[in-house]
Design a protein around this motif. Structure first.
Motif, PDB file in Angstrom:
ATOM      1  N   ASP A 143     -42.758  30.862  -2.336  1.00 12.75           N
ATOM      2  CA  ASP A 143     -43.723  30.755  -1.235  1.00 12.75           C
ATOM      3  C   ASP A 143     -45.105  31.227  -1.678  1.00 12.75           C
ATOM      4  O   ASP A 143     -46.119  30.601  -1.361  1.00 12.75           O
ATOM      5  N   VAL A 144     -45.144  32.341  -2.410  1.00  5.58           N
ATOM      6  CA  VAL A 144     -46.433  32.858  -2.868  1.00  5.58           C
ATOM      7  C   VAL A 144     -47.120  31.833  -3.763  1.00  5.58           C
ATOM      8  O   VAL A 144     -48.326  31.613  -3.690  1.00  5.58           O
ATOM      9  N   ALA A 145     -46.330  31.178  -4.608  1.00 12.90           N
ATOM     10  CA  ALA A 145     -46.912  30.222  -5.558  1.00 12.90           C
ATOM     11  C   ALA A 145     -47.332  28.922  -4.893  1.00 12.90           C
ATOM     12  O   ALA A 145     -48.368  28.345  -5.246  1.00 12.90           O
ATOM     13  N   PHE A 146     -46.551  28.442  -3.902  1.00 12.45           N
ATOM     14  CA  PHE A 146     -46.763  27.084  -3.417  1.00 12.45           C
ATOM     15  C   PHE A 146     -47.179  26.961  -1.945  1.00 12.45           C
ATOM     16  O   PHE A 146     -47.579  25.890  -1.507  1.00 12.45           O
ATOM     17  N   THR A 147     -47.079  28.036  -1.184  1.00 14.92           N
ATOM     18  CA  THR A 147     -47.484  27.956   0.227  1.00 14.92           C
ATOM     19  C   THR A 147     -48.945  28.333   0.405  1.00 14.92           C
ATOM     20  O   THR A 147     -49.647  27.812   1.273  1.00 14.92           O
ATOM     21  N   THR A 148     -49.416  29.255  -0.443  1.00 13.29           N
ATOM     22  CA  THR A 148     -50.814  29.687  -0.362  1.00 13.29           C
ATOM     23  C   THR A 148     -51.750  28.501  -0.603  1.00 13.29           C
ATOM     24  O   THR A 148     -51.553  27.719  -1.523  1.00 13.29           O
ATOM     25  N   GLU A 149     -52.737  28.383   0.241  1.00  9.84           N
ATOM     26  CA  GLU A 149     -53.722  27.296   0.094  1.00  9.84           C
ATOM     27  C   GLU A 149     -55.077  27.872  -0.306  1.00  9.84           C
ATOM     28  O   GLU A 149     -55.542  28.850   0.299  1.00  9.84           O
ATOM     29  N   PRO A 150     -55.750  27.268  -1.288  1.00 10.17           N
ATOM     30  CA  PRO A 150     -55.218  26.200  -2.147  1.00 10.17           C
ATOM     31  C   PRO A 150     -54.278  26.784  -3.208  1.00 10.17           C
ATOM     32  O   PRO A 150     -54.257  27.981  -3.427  1.00 10.17           O
ATOM     33  N   LEU A 151     -53.521  25.900  -3.851  1.00 15.86           N
ATOM     34  CA  LEU A 151     -52.656  26.352  -4.943  1.00 15.86           C
ATOM     35  C   LEU A 151     -53.532  26.931  -6.067  1.00 15.86           C
ATOM     36  O   LEU A 151     -54.571  26.359  -6.400  1.00 15.86           O
ATOM     37  N   THR A 152     -53.103  28.047  -6.631  1.00 16.83           N
ATOM     38  CA  THR A 152     -53.886  28.647  -7.718  1.00 16.83           C
ATOM     39  C   THR A 152     -53.052  28.699  -8.990  1.00 16.83           C
ATOM     40  O   THR A 152     -51.836  28.917  -8.944  1.00 16.83           O
ATOM     41  N   ARG A 153     -53.722  28.498 -10.094  1.00 17.39           N
ATOM     42  CA  ARG A 153     -53.027  28.574 -11.393  1.00 17.39           C
ATOM     43  C   ARG A 153     -52.454  29.969 -11.614  1.00 17.39           C
ATOM     44  O   ARG A 153     -51.390  30.125 -12.200  1.00 17.39           O
ATOM     45  N   GLU A 154     -53.159  30.995 -11.140  1.00 17.76           N
ATOM     46  CA  GLU A 154     -52.699  32.372 -11.341  1.00 17.76           C
ATOM     47  C   GLU A 154     -51.313  32.579 -10.736  1.00 17.76           C
ATOM     48  O   GLU A 154     -50.413  33.119 -11.384  1.00 17.76           O
ATOM     49  N   ASN A 155     -51.116  32.139  -9.485  1.00 21.02           N
ATOM     50  CA  ASN A 155     -49.819  32.289  -8.834  1.00 21.02           C
ATOM     51  C   ASN A 155     -48.737  31.481  -9.537  1.00 21.02           C
ATOM     52  O   ASN A 155     -47.590  31.917  -9.662  1.00 21.02           O
ATOM     53  N   ILE A 156     -49.119  30.292 -10.000  1.00 20.74           N
ATOM     54  CA  ILE A 156     -48.145  29.420 -10.661  1.00 20.74           C
ATOM     55  C   ILE A 156     -47.729  29.997 -12.018  1.00 20.74           C
ATOM     56  O   ILE A 156     -46.543  29.999 -12.374  1.00 20.74           O
ATOM     57  N   PHE A 157     -48.686  30.529 -12.769  1.00 22.34           N
ATOM     58  CA  PHE A 157     -48.342  31.128 -14.065  1.00 22.34           C
ATOM     59  C   PHE A 157     -47.520  32.410 -13.887  1.00 22.34           C
ATOM     60  O   PHE A 157     -46.648  32.711 -14.700  1.00 22.34           O
ATOM     61  N   THR A 158     -47.785  33.141 -12.800  1.00 20.72           N
ATOM     62  CA  THR A 158     -46.971  34.326 -12.498  1.00 20.72           C
ATOM     63  C   THR A 158     -45.534  33.909 -12.225  1.00 20.72           C
ATOM     64  O   THR A 158     -44.578  34.543 -12.703  1.00 20.72           O
ATOM     65  N   LEU A 159     -45.371  32.814 -11.465  1.00 23.84           N
ATOM     66  CA  LEU A 159     -44.033  32.300 -11.181  1.00 23.84           C
ATOM     67  C   LEU A 159     -43.336  31.877 -12.470  1.00 23.84           C
ATOM     68  O   LEU A 159     -42.145  32.167 -12.677  1.00 23.84           O
ATOM     69  N   LYS A 160     -44.072  31.210 -13.360  1.00 17.31           N
ATOM     70  CA  LYS A 160     -43.482  30.772 -14.622  1.00 17.31           C
ATOM     71  C   LYS A 160     -42.974  31.966 -15.433  1.00 17.31           C
ATOM     72  O   LYS A 160     -41.892  31.916 -16.037  1.00 17.31           O
ATOM     73  N   GLU A 161     -43.755  33.040 -15.436  1.00 18.60           N
ATOM     74  CA  GLU A 161     -43.332  34.241 -16.152  1.00 18.60           C
ATOM     75  C   GLU A 161     -42.052  34.806 -15.549  1.00 18.60           C
ATOM     76  O   GLU A 161     -41.147  35.234 -16.260  1.00 18.60           O
ATOM     77  N   GLN A 162     -41.966  34.776 -14.208  1.00 19.73           N
ATOM     78  CA  GLN A 162     -40.765  35.270 -13.542  1.00 19.73           C
ATOM     79  C   GLN A 162     -39.548  34.414 -13.888  1.00 19.73           C
ATOM     80  O   GLN A 162     -38.449  34.927 -14.090  1.00 19.73           O
ATOM     81  N   ILE A 163     -39.755  33.111 -13.932  1.00 19.68           N
ATOM     82  CA  ILE A 163     -38.642  32.182 -14.209  1.00 19.68           C
ATOM     83  C   ILE A 163     -37.954  32.535 -15.524  1.00 19.68           C
ATOM     84  O   ILE A 163     -36.723  32.531 -15.627  1.00 19.68           O
ATOM     85  N   TYR A 164     -38.752  32.872 -16.529  1.00 23.82           N
ATOM     86  CA  TYR A 164     -38.182  33.072 -17.860  1.00 23.82           C
ATOM     87  C   TYR A 164     -37.832  34.526 -18.173  1.00 23.82           C
ATOM     88  O   TYR A 164     -37.711  34.905 -19.337  1.00 23.82           O
ATOM     89  N   THR A 165     -37.637  35.327 -17.121  1.00 28.19           N
ATOM     90  CA  THR A 165     -37.146  36.687 -17.358  1.00 28.19           C
ATOM     91  C   THR A 165     -35.621  36.743 -17.342  1.00 28.19           C
ATOM     92  O   THR A 165     -35.034  37.726 -17.775  1.00 28.19           O
ATOM     93  N   SER A 166     -34.980  35.680 -16.811  1.00 26.46           N
ATOM     94  CA  SER A 166     -33.512  35.682 -16.795  1.00 26.46           C
ATOM     95  C   SER A 166     -32.978  34.271 -16.614  1.00 26.46           C
ATOM     96  O   SER A 166     -33.667  33.386 -16.093  1.00 26.46           O
ATOM     97  N   LYS A 167     -31.733  34.100 -17.016  1.00 28.41           N
ATOM     98  CA  LYS A 167     -31.055  32.815 -16.834  1.00 28.41           C
ATOM     99  C   LYS A 167     -30.890  32.509 -15.349  1.00 28.41           C
ATOM    100  O   LYS A 167     -31.012  31.357 -14.922  1.00 28.41           O
TER     101      LYS A 167
END
Length: 439
Positions: free
Chosen positions: A9-33
């Motif tokens: 939600d933080v990455a994709f609901t906030t308007e407008p979409l920001t690269r910062e939120n998306i890159f933070t999400l990407k970092e979270q994704i790759y912390t675990s399987k």
């Protein structure tokens, strides 16, 4: 450190979409399987929610989110197909640029980064992406020119100094490159790319101590820096530390289950680990054999002891481990003094009388009855025997069941006050444990 809790939600609901939120999400994704699996579920849900017909504003938004999620998951080709329908969207253009960059189509990447920044000519982060793409395409001089221009207002940006250093590195200007890598780490001591490049630099120059230091720092942070972890594993392999190498490759596969390089290197490291164990086992066996083959004549013994051993055809230490204390004392003229001499010699070499006999019993017990070796390690006090029987056994110096099963019935009955009733009592208790006296 990056939070392990995913928040789409933080990455994709906030308007407008920001690269910062998306890159933070990407970092979270790759912390675990588990986080990566959550992303896969999100992608599946988005696909099913998108209609194949009219592109409504909601559908366009979901398509954009789907394309970004596909890019995060490493599926650049699929991401491109989705995002390519949204070229009028500034954010979509940016991630199309990232897809093309990762697919090594640098001219197209530069084109889409250019479109992405048209609405804001001074957008710093996109300018850095453009400089990075120029570097990746081989235009190091062009990249440096842009970086120098950007540095006038952003000299405190670690990412900018990293790009600057990497360009200089590519041009062979290593000392100046090191200056900018270190400057990046002054600004951000955990900057993973700078840590990795410094580790790689020291690795290539044979400074293993420094290389290990920086590789370790690089992999301490989330998300996992796979190249650093793999290189760290390779360094451990070079130092024959296969356990640590295996753990490195496992760590990569925990976050990236389909990482082929990690799978290949893990297989090699496990083979090396098994080979080392085999080598260690052979070396140990060779050392033990060497000790066992030492002749008795190499030791200072009394004349009586030497003569007794010669008559018993005991030539080496190995021969001594095949006889029991009782067998030696049963021999004519072999007394307690000689026994003490023999025990001292064996103790010096980590051996004892009857050791080889006990080893045979362990093997027979394991194969024929399946009884665990733990029974043999029990003390005599742990089995139910009459007080008189236990006292007689202990007077013989028998402390464990292993000592007891090394004896034959004949040896026991030759002892003063040892009766057949005691032997029957012992056999009854050993039978309950799946054991028996030596034949």
């Amino acid at each position: 450190m990056v939070s392990n809790t995913l928040d789409f939600d933080v990455a994709f609901t906030t308007e407008p979409l920001t690269r910062e939120n998306i890159f933070t999400l990407k970092e979270q994704i790759y912390t675990s399987k588990a986080n990566y699996e959550e992303l896969e579920k999100k992608i599946k849900a988005l696909r099913s929610s998108i209609s194949s017909e009219n592109l409504t504003p909601e559908t366009k938004k979901n398509n954009l989110i789907l394309g970004i999620c596909l890019w995060i998951s490493g599926k650049q080709d699929e991401a491109f197909e989705v995002l390519n329908t949204l070229q009028s969207n500034k954010v979509a253009c940016y991630f199309l640029g990232k897809c093309y960059q990762e697919l090594e189509e640098y001219e197209k990447a530069l084109d889409f980064f250019g479109r992405s920044k048209q609405a804001n000519e001074d957008e710093f982060e996109i300018q850095v992406d453009i400089a990075e793409t120029q570097r990746l395409s081989g235009d190091n001089q062009g990249a440096i020119k842009l970086i120098q221009k950007l540095s006038k207002g952003h000299d405190d940006e670690a990412g900018l100094h990293y790009q600057w250093a990497h360009c200089l590195d590519n041009l062979g200007e290593y000392e100046e490159a090191l200056t900018h890598y270190n400057r990046a780490l002054e600004i951000n001591p955990e900057h993973p790319n700078s840590l990795f490049r410094l580790a790689y630099y020291y690795d290539l120059n044979g400074d293993d101590e420094k290389a290990l230091e920086y590789y370790k720092k690089c992999v301490e942070n989330a998300p996992l820096y796979t190249n650093a972890m793999i290189n760290l594993g390779l360094m451990y392999e070079d130092n024959d530390d296969y356990e640590k190498a295996v753990s490195c490759y496992y760590a990569v596969l925990q976050s990236y289950p389909n990482h082929q390089t990690a799978r290949l290197f893990l297989k090699d490291a496990e083979a090396g680990l098994n080979m080392r164990y085999d080598d260690d086992k052979v070396k140990k066996q060779d050392q033990e054999t060497e000790v066992l083959n030492i002749p008795i004549s190499d030791f200072e013994l009394s004349v009586r002891s030497k003569n007794c051993l010669e008559r018993m055809n005991i030539i080496t230490l190995a021969d001594l481990t095949k006889v029991t204390e009782y067998e030696l004392l049963s021999y004519k003229n072999f007394g307690e003094t000689s026994l003490t001499e023999i025990k001292n010699i064996l103790n010096q070499k980590g051996l004892r009388l009857g050791q080889a006999v006990e080893s045979e019993i362990f093997i027979d017990t394991d194969v024929e009855t399946g009884i665990h070796d733990n029974n043999l390690l029990k003390s005599i006090a742990e089995i139910e025997l009459s007080d008189d029987c236990r006292k007689t056994i202990e007077e013989m110096g028998i402390e464990t069941i292993s000592d007891l099963v090394a004896k034959t019935e004949t040896e026991l009955l030759e002892q003063d006050s040892f009766t057949q009733a005691y032997v029957d009592e012992i056999n009854n208790q050993l039978d309950k444990l799946g054991l028996q006296l030596h034949n």
